[in-house]
Write a protein that holds these residues in place. Structure first.
Motif, short mmCIF file in Angstrom:
data_model
loop_
_atom_site.label_atom_id
_atom_site.label_comp_id
_atom_site.label_asym_id
_atom_site.label_seq_id
_atom_site.Cartn_x
_atom_site.Cartn_y
_atom_site.Cartn_z
N GLY A 53 0.78 -1.23 0.00
CA GLY A 53 0.00 0.00 0.00
C GLY A 53 0.80 1.27 0.00
O GLY A 53 0.23 2.36 -0.13
N SER A 54 2.14 1.17 0.13
CA SER A 54 2.89 2.42 0.20
C SER A 54 2.82 3.18 -1.12
O SER A 54 2.60 4.40 -1.13
CB SER A 54 4.34 2.15 0.60
OG SER A 54 4.99 1.36 -0.37
N VAL A 55 2.98 2.46 -2.23
CA VAL A 55 2.96 3.14 -3.53
C VAL A 55 1.56 3.72 -3.80
O VAL A 55 1.42 4.89 -4.17
CB VAL A 55 3.37 2.16 -4.66
CG1 VAL A 55 3.22 2.81 -6.03
CG2 VAL A 55 4.81 1.69 -4.46
N ALA A 56 0.54 2.90 -3.53
CA ALA A 56 -0.84 3.36 -3.76
C ALA A 56 -1.18 4.54 -2.85
O ALA A 56 -1.80 5.52 -3.28
CB ALA A 56 -1.81 2.22 -3.53
N ASN A 132 6.78 -4.66 4.98
CA ASN A 132 6.56 -4.33 3.57
C ASN A 132 7.91 -4.42 2.86
O ASN A 132 8.96 -4.45 3.50
CB ASN A 132 5.97 -2.93 3.43
CG ASN A 132 5.47 -2.62 2.01
OD1 ASN A 132 5.39 -3.52 1.15
ND2 ASN A 132 5.13 -1.38 1.75
N GLU A 133 7.87 -4.48 1.54
CA GLU A 133 9.13 -4.44 0.80
C GLU A 133 9.65 -3.00 0.82
O GLU A 133 8.87 -2.05 0.76
CB GLU A 133 8.92 -4.90 -0.65
CG GLU A 133 10.23 -4.91 -1.42
CD GLU A 133 10.42 -6.12 -2.33
OE1 GLU A 133 9.44 -6.57 -2.93
OE2 GLU A 133 11.57 -6.60 -2.43
N ASP A 135 10.63 -0.56 -1.01
CA ASP A 135 10.62 -0.21 -2.44
C ASP A 135 11.56 0.93 -2.79
O ASP A 135 11.99 1.07 -3.92
CB ASP A 135 9.19 0.19 -2.84
CG ASP A 135 8.23 -0.98 -2.70
OD1 ASP A 135 8.54 -2.07 -3.18
OD2 ASP A 135 7.16 -0.80 -2.09
N ASP A 146 6.69 -8.74 -5.24
CA ASP A 146 5.29 -8.73 -4.84
C ASP A 146 5.19 -9.19 -3.40
O ASP A 146 6.01 -10.00 -2.96
CB ASP A 146 4.45 -9.63 -5.76
CG ASP A 146 4.84 -11.08 -5.60
OD1 ASP A 146 4.28 -11.73 -4.72
OD2 ASP A 146 5.72 -11.55 -6.34
N ASN A 147 4.19 -8.67 -2.71
CA ASN A 147 4.09 -8.98 -1.28
C ASN A 147 3.47 -10.34 -1.00
O ASN A 147 3.48 -10.79 0.14
CB ASN A 147 3.33 -7.86 -0.56
CG ASN A 147 4.23 -6.70 -0.21
OD1 ASN A 147 5.40 -6.68 -0.60
ND2 ASN A 147 3.71 -5.74 0.52
N GLY A 209 -2.31 -3.11 -6.94
CA GLY A 209 -1.28 -4.00 -6.39
C GLY A 209 -0.39 -4.55 -7.47
O GLY A 209 -0.57 -4.29 -8.65
N THR A 210 0.59 -5.34 -7.04
CA THR A 210 1.54 -5.91 -7.99
C THR A 210 1.18 -7.35 -8.33
O THR A 210 1.31 -7.77 -9.46
CB THR A 210 2.96 -5.89 -7.37
OG1 THR A 210 3.24 -4.55 -6.98
CG2 THR A 210 4.00 -6.35 -8.36
N GLY A 211 0.72 -8.10 -7.35
CA GLY A 211 0.47 -9.53 -7.56
C GLY A 211 -0.87 -9.80 -8.20
O GLY A 211 -1.67 -8.92 -8.48
N1 GLU Z 1 5.47 -3.00 -1.80
C1 GLU Z 1 4.40 -2.50 -2.62
C2 GLU Z 1 3.71 -1.33 -1.93
O1 GLU Z 1 3.79 -1.20 -0.74
C3 GLU Z 1 3.35 -3.51 -2.91
C4 GLU Z 1 3.74 -4.74 -3.63
C5 GLU Z 1 2.51 -5.58 -3.95
O2 GLU Z 1 1.46 -5.00 -4.32
O3 GLU Z 1 2.56 -6.79 -3.84
O4 GLU Z 1 3.05 -0.57 -2.59
#
Ligand code: GLU
Length: 369
Positions: A53-56, A132-133, A135, A146-147, A209-211
């Motif tokens: 959710g960090s990117v979003a 979280n990753e 990023d 992907d998470n 999301g990514t996945g």
């Molecule tokens: N790490 C990415 C984020 O926080 C999300 C990766 C994913 O959607 O799986 O936005």
């Protein structure tokens, strides 16, 4: 709790639940997830949250900019991460902790062990780890990507009993439910094989999301091989969480392997990734998992990629058969030198002095799979 024997669970929450319309974070869907976490903890089950959710969440702060630009995405992640953590933190009356990881951290055994220890210390002291990753610091080569897969790696590291992956549909269907009215939900999956991947379809579903379902199956495969009960559930409905708390299966349950891999072998197989390859003769049949020292330079046909001492390598036959993933005691440069020695006696003496080519620690045998 759905299973009173669960001592520890990992729950993975995707971007669409946190930032449904990419206008910062919303607690709309998070309330029932937070309630689930609170009730698990009240029942004595430790919880680790893996939250995307960090990117979003950060997207709305960069309205004029091209969002596919990698540098902008990283900035969105950096800015959105604080908002995402703050949103979760507001929902709990116990402390939470932020853990930001990359694949480079997880595939390094020393850092991996350190991550495990930190997670255990947090849990033992009643703190909710939110993972979280990272990023902001990752290039493609260094990230999990992907998470879903990240959550499985975290579940293994945390020695979790269950992994709950929240999706936007009820679980795994035998065909795409958005396209087929007669698609049926699979309640239980005993064995993840090619037919299960075929049901999951392509890699990315689109959206924030990514996945997609595929990465969720990959995650389930990683987790069940470590003996972790895995569920894909609909994270958008409170009913899913109430069902889990009542001991019912609200989605698809992937059954854990009866004989799970040891933690260190699982790490080598599913978390560490090979930096290079060593190709051995076709008739090479040493039991690499029981006696790593049996691989000698005379069996090596080729060395591919660049790796350093301690890096993970893939040992495979000329015909492509994968034998093992293991830690190399030689750099690619040294291994090339020794494997190309015309003088066998020199090579043998060299190896005797320098030691075995691959370490006998954490060897993952790929042939037996
Ligand atoms: N790490 C990415 C984020 O926080 C999300 C990766 C994913 O959607 O799986 O936005």
């Amino acid at each position: 709790m759905s299973n009173p024997n669960w001592k520890r669970v990992v729950i993975k929450v995707g971007s669409a639940l946190i930032s449904p319309n990419q206008q910062g974070c919303s607690s709309h869907y998070l309330l029932s997830i937070a309630q689930f976490i609170v009730r698990c903890r009240a029942n004595g089950t430790q919880v680790v949250l893996v939250s995307s959710g960090s990117v979003a969440a950060g997207a709305h702060l960069f309205p004029e900019l091209e969002k596919s630009d990698i540098a902008i995405k990283k900035a969105m992640a950096a800015a959105g991460q604080t908002e995402m953590i703050a949103t979760w933190d507001r929902l709990f009356d116990f402390p939470s902790a932020q853990i930001l990881l990359t694949h480079a951290d997880l595939r390094d055994r020393e850092r991996y062990v350190s991550i495990r220890e930190t997670i255990f210390s947090l849990l033992d002291n009643g703190v909710l780890p939110i993972v979280n990753e990272n990023d902001t610091v990752t290039t493609d080569k260094l990230k999990v990507g992907d998470n879903d897969n990240l959550s499985a790696m975290v579940a293994s590291a945390a020695e979790a009993d269950a992994l709950i992956i929240c999706s936007d549909i009820d679980g795994l269907y035998d065909k795409n439910p958005h396209e087929h009215d007669d698609a049926t939900l699979l309640k239980t999956v005993d064995n993840i094989d090619a037919s299960i991947y075929a049901m999951a379809g392509g890699a990315v579903k689109g959206g924030v999301g990514t996945g997609g379902m595929r990465t969720k199956i990959e995650a389930a495969e990683k987790a069940v091989s470590h003996g972790i009960d895995t569920y894909i559930i609909n994270g958008f409905t409170e009913l899913s969480f109430n069902m889990l708390l009542n001991g019912e299966n609200p989605g698809t349950h992937f059954k854990p392997h009866a004989k799970p891999m040891q933690e260190n072998v699982h790490w080598m197989r599913h978390t560490s990734n090979a930096q290079g390859e060593v190709i051995v003769e076709g008739d090479f049949d040493a039991q690499l998992d029981s006696d790593a020292e049996q691989l000698t330079s005379s069996e090596i046909v080729d060395v591919k990629g660049e790796f350093s001492v301690g890096d993970t390598i893939l040992v495979r036959k000329e015909d492509g058969t994968k034998l093992v993933k293991a830690k190399s005691n030689y750099s690619s440069c040294l291994l090339n030198f020794i494997a190309n020695q015309e003088n066998e006696e020199f090579a043998n003496e060299f190896e005797e002095k320098t030691g075995p080519i691959i370490s006998d620690q954490h060897i993952a045998n790929l042939e037996k799979e």
